[in-house]
Motif scaffolding. Structure first.
Motif, PDB file in Angstrom:
ATOM      1  N   GLU A 111     -38.239  -8.800  29.678  1.00 26.87           N
ATOM      2  CA  GLU A 111     -37.119  -8.274  28.891  1.00 26.87           C
ATOM      3  C   GLU A 111     -36.561  -6.994  29.515  1.00 26.87           C
ATOM      4  O   GLU A 111     -35.345  -6.812  29.599  1.00 26.87           O
ATOM      5  CB  GLU A 111     -37.570  -8.016  27.445  1.00 26.87           C
ATOM      6  N   LEU A 112     -37.469  -6.118  29.968  1.00 28.38           N
ATOM      7  CA  LEU A 112     -36.991  -4.886  30.606  1.00 28.38           C
ATOM      8  C   LEU A 112     -36.206  -5.209  31.880  1.00 28.38           C
ATOM      9  O   LEU A 112     -35.166  -4.602  32.146  1.00 28.38           O
ATOM     10  CB  LEU A 112     -38.163  -3.950  30.919  1.00 28.38           C
ATOM     11  N   MET A 152     -32.291   4.595  28.029  1.00 29.28           N
ATOM     12  CA  MET A 152     -31.786   4.721  29.402  1.00 29.28           C
ATOM     13  C   MET A 152     -30.852   5.923  29.523  1.00 29.28           C
ATOM     14  O   MET A 152     -30.941   6.694  30.481  1.00 29.28           O
ATOM     15  CB  MET A 152     -31.031   3.454  29.806  1.00 29.28           C
ATOM     16  N   GLY A 171     -41.978  -4.891  23.809  1.00 29.06           N
ATOM     17  CA  GLY A 171     -41.065  -5.577  24.726  1.00 29.06           C
ATOM     18  C   GLY A 171     -41.814  -5.925  26.004  1.00 29.06           C
ATOM     19  O   GLY A 171     -42.727  -5.201  26.410  1.00 29.06           O
ATOM     20  N   ARG A 196     -32.369  -4.076  19.454  1.00 29.33           N
ATOM     21  CA  ARG A 196     -33.421  -3.680  20.399  1.00 29.33           C
ATOM     22  C   ARG A 196     -32.833  -3.296  21.742  1.00 29.33           C
ATOM     23  O   ARG A 196     -33.338  -2.399  22.416  1.00 29.33           O
ATOM     24  CB  ARG A 196     -34.444  -4.800  20.584  1.00 29.33           C
ATOM     25  N   ASP A 212     -32.789  -6.323  30.872  1.00 27.08           N
ATOM     26  CA  ASP A 212     -32.003  -5.194  30.351  1.00 27.08           C
ATOM     27  C   ASP A 212     -31.589  -4.237  31.472  1.00 27.08           C
ATOM     28  O   ASP A 212     -30.488  -3.682  31.460  1.00 27.08           O
ATOM     29  CB  ASP A 212     -32.808  -4.435  29.282  1.00 27.08           C
ATOM     30  N   LEU A 213     -32.486  -4.020  32.437  1.00 26.05           N
ATOM     31  CA  LEU A 213     -32.149  -3.137  33.563  1.00 26.05           C
ATOM     32  C   LEU A 213     -31.079  -3.758  34.451  1.00 26.05           C
ATOM     33  O   LEU A 213     -30.168  -3.056  34.910  1.00 26.05           O
ATOM     34  CB  LEU A 213     -33.403  -2.820  34.393  1.00 26.05           C
ATOM     35  N   ARG A 259     -29.176 -11.670  28.108  1.00 23.24           N
ATOM     36  CA  ARG A 259     -30.345 -12.383  27.564  1.00 23.24           C
ATOM     37  C   ARG A 259     -30.184 -12.670  26.081  1.00 23.24           C
ATOM     38  O   ARG A 259     -29.508 -11.951  25.372  1.00 23.24           O
ATOM     39  CB  ARG A 259     -31.620 -11.612  27.846  1.00 23.24           C
TER      40      ARG A 259
END
Lengths: 236, 236
Positions: free
Chosen positions: B217-218, A172, B213, A164, B221-222, A236
């Motif tokens: 979570e974003l 991105m 998501g 994921r 990830d960012l 994470r």
């Protein structure tokens, strides 16, 4: 020369049809890039392409979606032709930069080859920002064997990243590529037209020196940045 | 209760004016997010906000640009209020992740707090893609002392990067933040409405599992990706 009253020879008609189609796609690309896709009607595209008949777009392409698909296909050929030989030379490489170059350079080199001003990078950004139309770019991505091979190479060399998060990083990369190219194309066009605003301050506080930067510089900066993005540790 | 024929008390009029302004900004935010700014007229915004008078937008806000500025200001307050205490706790930090968190989290937490469906992330993406309107977001960025302090912290901890590449990376961070948040907001809205397409294949080839998501979570990830992007070695 064929007299004006005689029906055109089949060859001449094909040439004229091709010229009309090219005029329509060129006009549409520019108008969609500058104003957004939903703000421009097929009639406006036809007018900008010099077509007296206001159903010219429908006659030659069908719907607006068909027209957009045709524009994407026009450019995809050259991008594919640039990626194929690059892939030949990196096949089997364990260096992620090689795969990122295969992702970035076919597009940036295509944009550079269009010359300034061009509109396709901005057209792409408009299409990507439209929820219904973005699917057309994704269709094109899925249909491109060379792009899918590039993404496989990236997956194989990026290290262990949960699927994921890999998908999010691919998104991105795509957003960065599309929107940074759109900005560069616009900056180059403004600079070439002498309408860039040299007094403008960059939003991040640094002064702007009035140099838009080249496509080659953007390529290098994208390859560096995407290598960092793709190999960043997952926390994470 | 005030009889219908009597003029409203000043307090009631202020309340009604505030309610009308809120209805107009809410309608505009949604319409601009869904259709793009240039495709929506002030009259359509007024109608969607339940205003019988088709000059309501002009009366309450002025031009469309003024309306967009008001929408940005509405949200900027909450984003600022989230960034200020974060900055307090990282001031002096030499860890670039701390500064990247100050860049990302105030926005992602603001979007999360709006609930689902929301429209501001998509509104932002539409405004960023419009060459003339993007300046409004940049105005807002330059006016935000907390954002500028965050960018200074980033500059101080990112290592030696030439100024032009630093500027490009700041642009990349902004494009990523705006467009990834816009996508996440849309995916969450589609999933909540039950209109997500679970059979859809991700453009990068991986299957989509139908889980949009979360904002958290974003965020994570960012922060990971931008840390990688910002600290990537410069090869040119």
């Amino acid at each position: 020369m064929t007299p004006a009253t005689a029906p055109p020879a089949p060859g001449a008609r094909n040439t004229r049809t091709a010229a009309t189609r090219a005029a329509i796609t060129a006009a549409a690309e520019r108008l969609f890039a500058e104003r957004g896709v939903s703000a421009v009607s097929n009639r406006q595209v036809g007018e900008a392409a010099g077509q007296a008949n206001n159903t010219a777009v429908a006659y030659h392409f069908g719907t607006k979606t068909d027209l957009i698909r045709a524009i994407i296909r026009n450019h995809a050929q050259d991008i594919e032709a640039r990626r194929a030989p690059m892939l030949e030379s990196v096949r089997g490489s364990a260096d992620i930069r090689d795969w990122i170059r295969c992702l970035v350079l076919p597009s940036t080199e295509h944009f550079a080859a269009l010359g300034t001003p061009s509109w396709y990078a901005r057209f792409n950004a408009q299409v990507m920002t439209d929820p219904a139309l973005r699917a057309l770019i994704y269709e094109d991505a899925l249909a491109s064997a060379s792009l899918q091979e590039t993404l496989q190479g990236l997956r194989a060399t990026a290290g262990a990243i949960p699927p994921r998060i890999r998908r999010t990083r691919a998104d991105m990369a795509r957003q960065l590529l599309v929107h940074m190219c759109s900005e560069r194309e616009r900056d180059l066009a403004l600079t070439a037209a002498g309408t860039a605003d040299p007094g403008q301050q960059h939003w991040a506080g640094a002064p702007v020196d009035g140099d838009a930067g080249t496509w080659a510089e953007l390529s290098a900066d994208l390859v560096d940045a995407l290598t960092g993005l793709w190999t960043a540790p997952v926390t994470r």
